[in-house]
Write an enzyme that holds these catalytic residues in place. Structure first.
Site, PDB file in Angstrom:
ATOM      1  N   SER A  59       0.835  -1.212   0.000  1.00 52.80           N
ATOM      2  CA  SER A  59       0.000   0.000   0.000  1.00 52.80           C
ATOM      3  C   SER A  59       0.869   1.261   0.000  1.00 52.80           C
ATOM      4  CB  SER A  59      -0.895   0.027   1.243  1.00 52.80           C
ATOM      5  OG  SER A  59      -1.650  -1.155   1.340  1.00 52.80           O
TER       6      SER A  59
HETATM    7  N1  SAH Z   1      -0.650  -4.746   4.009  1.00 50.82           N
HETATM    8  C1  SAH Z   1       0.156  -5.107   2.846  1.00 50.82           C
HETATM    9  C2  SAH Z   1      -0.518  -4.817   1.532  1.00 50.82           C
HETATM   10  C3  SAH Z   1      -1.592  -5.738   1.278  1.00 50.82           C
HETATM   11  S1  SAH Z   1      -2.077  -6.045  -0.379  1.00 50.82           S
HETATM   12  C4  SAH Z   1       1.509  -4.461   2.884  1.00 50.82           C
HETATM   13  O1  SAH Z   1       1.788  -3.692   3.809  1.00 50.82           O
HETATM   14  O2  SAH Z   1       2.323  -4.766   2.006  1.00 50.82           O
HETATM   15  C5  SAH Z   1      -3.401  -7.134   0.070  1.00 50.82           C
HETATM   16  C6  SAH Z   1      -2.989  -8.539   0.404  1.00 50.82           C
HETATM   17  O3  SAH Z   1      -4.156  -9.224   0.819  1.00 50.82           O
HETATM   18  C7  SAH Z   1      -2.426  -9.319  -0.779  1.00 50.82           C
HETATM   19  O4  SAH Z   1      -1.159  -9.796  -0.472  1.00 50.82           O
HETATM   20  C8  SAH Z   1      -3.429 -10.456  -0.967  1.00 50.82           C
HETATM   21  O5  SAH Z   1      -2.837 -11.671  -1.383  1.00 50.82           O
HETATM   22  C9  SAH Z   1      -4.028 -10.573   0.432  1.00 50.82           C
HETATM   23  N2  SAH Z   1      -5.336 -11.223   0.512  1.00 50.82           N
HETATM   24  C10 SAH Z   1      -6.398 -11.147  -0.326  1.00 50.82           C
HETATM   25  N3  SAH Z   1      -7.411 -11.911   0.131  1.00 50.82           N
HETATM   26  C11 SAH Z   1      -7.000 -12.483   1.296  1.00 50.82           C
HETATM   27  C12 SAH Z   1      -7.590 -13.380   2.245  1.00 50.82           C
HETATM   28  N4  SAH Z   1      -8.826 -13.844   2.091  1.00 50.82           N
HETATM   29  N5  SAH Z   1      -6.862 -13.756   3.318  1.00 50.82           N
HETATM   30  C13 SAH Z   1      -5.593 -13.298   3.496  1.00 50.82           C
HETATM   31  N6  SAH Z   1      -4.977 -12.460   2.633  1.00 50.82           N
HETATM   32  C14 SAH Z   1      -5.663 -12.052   1.545  1.00 50.82           C
END
Ligand code: SAH
Length: 216
Positions: A59
């Site tokens: 993000s």
């Molecule tokens: N907080 C992260 C950015 C997240 S991007 C950072 O600081 O880098 C969102 C993430 O959510 C992705 O890696 C994606 O694979 C994950 N995601 C999507 N659906 C999910 C689920 N049901 N359970 C766990 N992770 C999930």
């Protein structure tokens, strides 16, 4: 420009958003360049999301700052994060809850869970546990949580997440399909739940049982 100067300028630029000082301090202590892939490392201290592989992104710093600000994180708290990605947001929260607190972060993509573990270790945090799973329904293993941070967009607020939030707890979660809004969910001490929508945001989808289906 030198990395350290870029880092300071970036964090200073977040002041205008009214972000609380403890969050700015935490963001100053976590080196974002440890959480981005080699090929985009030159952009580590720009205020943009960056690709981390597998169609996912780390993000933008202002988004991490806003979520951590709204979560009002305190030393000693137990936090659930859904969507570990690079592990950057987890590291900032680990700073804010201190050694007395703990971050449980769930990531559905195995390679990203592994990468985040490596990044968190390189940054030196011992109060973060990364779990490879569908986190759309949270995790009963360590519930209830003082805070829940969902870093991918859900079609609606999953009920199990509200249930797993402590009384007095706060959850941040982007909700929506094409356009998304950041929701701040507060569970009061008497158990009543208040939801407040903030501005429009852009997140990758939460995919899973309480999220979107994979083909969407
Ligand atoms: N907080 C992260 C950015 C997240 S991007 C950072 O600081 O880098 C969102 C993430 O959510 C992705 O890696 C994606 O694979 C994950 N995601 C999507 N659906 C999910 C689920 N049901 N359970 C766990 N992770 C999930």
């Amino acid at each position: 420009m030198e990395r350290e100067i870029q880092h300071k300028l970036l964090i200073n630029s977040l002041r205008s958003l009214g972000i609380r000082q403890s969050v700015l301090d935490a963001m100053m202590r976590v080196p974002r360049h440890l959480f981005v892939p080699e090929d985009v490392i030159a952009s580590a201290y720009t205020d943009t999301p960056l690709p981390i592989g597998h169609g996912q992104t780390i993000s933008a710093p202002h988004m991490v700052a806003i979520m951590c600000d709204r979560l009002d994180l305190r030393v000693g708290q137990k936090v659930l994060e859904i969507g570990t990605g690079s592990g950057y947001n987890a590291a900032i929260m680990a700073e804010l809850v201190g050694k007395e607190g703990h971050i449980y972060s769930i990531e559905r993509i195995q390679q990203l869970a592994d990468l985040a573990k490596k990044n968190i270790e390189a940054a030196g945090y011992e109060n973060v546990t990364i779990i490879r799973d569908d986190g759309s329904g949270g995790s009963l293993d360590h519930a209830p949580y003082d805070r829940i941070n969902v870093t991918s967009a859900a079609p609606s607020i999953p009920n199990p997440l509200i249930q797993q939030l402590s009384n007095g707890g706060i959850m941040t979660i982007p909700v929506g399909n094409f356009t998304q809004r950041l929701y701040i969910v507060r569970k009061e001490l008497d158990g009543s739940v208040h939801k407040e929508a903030e501005g429009e945001v852009v997140f990758v989808p939460l995919i899973g049982k309480y999220g979107f289906q994979e083909h969407e």
